[in-house]
Design an enzyme around this catalytic site. Structure first.
Site, PDB file in Angstrom:
ATOM      1  N   GLU A 188    -117.814  29.309 -18.467  1.00 49.80           N
ATOM      2  CA  GLU A 188    -118.028  28.948 -19.972  1.00 49.80           C
ATOM      3  C   GLU A 188    -119.273  28.024 -19.862  1.00 49.80           C
ATOM      4  OE1 GLU A 188    -114.635  26.198 -20.054  1.00 49.80           O
ATOM      5  OE2 GLU A 188    -113.342  27.650 -20.052  1.00 49.80           O
ATOM      6  N   ALA A 228    -111.306  30.504 -21.806  1.00 53.96           N
ATOM      7  CA  ALA A 228    -110.070  31.247 -21.273  1.00 53.96           C
ATOM      8  C   ALA A 228    -109.956  31.325 -19.822  1.00 53.96           C
ATOM      9  CB  ALA A 228    -109.612  32.369 -21.779  1.00 53.96           C
ATOM     10  N   GLU A 229    -109.734  30.188 -19.097  1.00 56.43           N
ATOM     11  CA  GLU A 229    -109.921  30.364 -17.490  1.00 56.43           C
ATOM     12  C   GLU A 229    -108.993  31.300 -17.011  1.00 56.43           C
ATOM     13  OE1 GLU A 229    -111.087  26.247 -18.995  1.00 56.43           O
ATOM     14  OE2 GLU A 229    -109.399  27.684 -19.296  1.00 56.43           O
ATOM     15  N   PHE A 286    -114.639  22.102 -14.914  1.00 57.18           N
ATOM     16  CA  PHE A 286    -114.134  21.068 -14.004  1.00 57.18           C
ATOM     17  C   PHE A 286    -112.833  21.341 -13.306  1.00 57.18           C
ATOM     18  CE2 PHE A 286    -116.753  18.854 -17.426  1.00 57.18           C
ATOM     19  CZ  PHE A 286    -117.158  18.130 -16.804  1.00 57.18           C
ATOM     20  N   TYR A 339    -106.819  24.687 -13.647  1.00 57.11           N
ATOM     21  CA  TYR A 339    -105.232  24.965 -13.628  1.00 57.11           C
ATOM     22  C   TYR A 339    -104.760  26.157 -14.508  1.00 57.11           C
ATOM     23  CZ  TYR A 339    -105.462  20.217 -11.392  1.00 57.11           C
ATOM     24  OH  TYR A 339    -105.968  19.300 -10.259  1.00 57.11           O
ATOM     25  N   PRO A 340    -105.283  26.195 -15.585  1.00 57.48           N
ATOM     26  CA  PRO A 340    -104.636  27.512 -16.522  1.00 57.48           C
ATOM     27  C   PRO A 340    -105.147  28.795 -15.768  1.00 57.48           C
ATOM     28  CG  PRO A 340    -105.912  25.880 -18.033  1.00 57.48           C
ATOM     29  CD  PRO A 340    -106.219  25.560 -16.434  1.00 57.48           C
ATOM     30  N   HIS A 346    -111.267  15.446 -15.304  1.00 57.50           N
ATOM     31  CA  HIS A 346    -112.801  15.666 -14.904  1.00 57.50           C
ATOM     32  C   HIS A 346    -112.781  15.096 -13.644  1.00 57.50           C
ATOM     33  CE1 HIS A 346    -113.039  15.881 -19.267  1.00 57.50           C
ATOM     34  NE2 HIS A 346    -114.121  16.565 -19.191  1.00 57.50           N
TER      35      HIS A 346
END
Length: 326
Positions: A30, A60-61, A84, A89-90, A130
């Site tokens: 990103e 969209a990680e 970050f 986590y996603p 963060h």
């Protein structure tokens, strides 16, 4: 005389040199393209190498990491940035279910030479999402290497080593160190899995990694003024763990304090304390102590100075190492 580089510049140089040396290295995530990343670690890479090798992705990680898996399976060396710590986590399902397991699932026939860069930790006045210290999640996930530099020289060298490694590496970058200025020391690239003694000492060993290393060094300096000689070991790699360097120092000093930002319960600090206790039991003059963040969600910026381990808390732990029995 030119100004000393920051850790951001050291990481940028590592990415640039890796991309120049190997056309299969690509960087994406990103805002890493023309903007150069939220911390400017990828500044200038798109301009130098083109949009095909350093490019932006959707927010969209999971998709970012999933795309990297496919690229790594087909001969490329992707380096992805998850902006970050808590934003990663996603993507954790992809990391735990696929990134970490494909090598084992295929009995080594398919390797994933990929790096997941994650800025992590507190100390910058950031709010929740963060400032997380998420290293325990990755360290607990078998199949991942987990690396975190504390100096600019290691930031450069370890990132180069991570990119060249045939297996997936989670590369945790301490945000509070990003703007630290240090010379880049010439020398061989440090191997992943090798700790280093930053300071020799005879009375106790402080074991730290990433953003906690400067805290440990500052505590050792203050302790020296008070007549105590503390060693400081910088892990550099959490996985694989360098038992030899750590235990050699603790066996010499007979006392150990583990310093880490993450909450202490079920943490990397817990594992280090257990390993040291098992391997150094007959050399210890006192139980291994831990100085960590508190077992709460990351606090608001005005409270982080109380949450994060500081010099005073480290020295309090050192004072509790049963010196009266020495």
């Amino acid at each position: 005389m030119s100004e000393k580089p920051t850790m951001i510049q050291a990481l940028n140089r590592a990415l640039h040199d890796a991309m120049a040396a190997d056309d299969s290295v690509v960087v994406f995530g990103e805002d890493v393209g023309p903007l150069g990343g939220v911390f400017r670690v990828t500044d200038g890479l798109t301009e130098t190498f083109g949009e095909g090798r350093c490019f932006d992705t959707p927010l969209a990680e999971s998709g970012i990491v999933g795309m990297a898996v496919g690229m790594a399976m087909n001969g490329m060396r992707p380096v992805v940035e998850l902006q970050f710590d808590a934003f990663a986590y996603p993507a954790f399902e992809q990391i735990a279910s696929h990134v970490a397991k494909i090598g084992n699932r295929t009995r080594g026939r398919v390797r994933l030479p990929m790096v997941i860069r994650i800025p992590y930790g507190g100390g910058i006045g950031g709010v929740e999402h963060h400032s997380d210290s998420s290293e325990a999640y990755y360290a607990h996930t078998a199949g991942l290497l987990v690396v975190t530099p504390a100096t600019n020289t290691d930031a450069y060298g370890l990132l180069r080593a991570a990119i060249e490694h045939p297996d997936p590496v989670v590369f945790l970058e301490p945000k509070r160190q990003y703007f630290t200025r240090e010379e880049l020391e010439p020398g061989p690239v440090p191997p992943i899995g090798e700790a280093v003694v930053r300071r020799d000492g005879a009375d106790a060993t402080l074991i730290a990694y990433g953003p906690s290393v400067p805290v440990a060094l500052a505590a050792a300096e203050q302790a020296a003024a008070e007549g105590r000689d503390l060693a400081v070991v910088d892990l550099r790699s959490i996985v694989p763990f360098d038992d030899e360097t750590v235990t050699a120092s603790v066996r010499r000093t007979g006392r150990a304090v583990v310093v880490a930002e993450a909450p202490g319960f079920a943490s990397v600090a817990s594992e280090i304390a257990a390993r040291v206790s098992e391997r150094c039991f007959h050399h210890l003059e006192a139980p291994v102590r831990r100085v960590t963040g508190f077992d709460v969600p990351y606090p608001p910026p005005r409270l982080e100075q109380h949450h994060l381990p500081g010099v005073d808390r480290v020295l309090d732990a050192v004072d509790d190492l049963q010196w009266e029995d020495a």
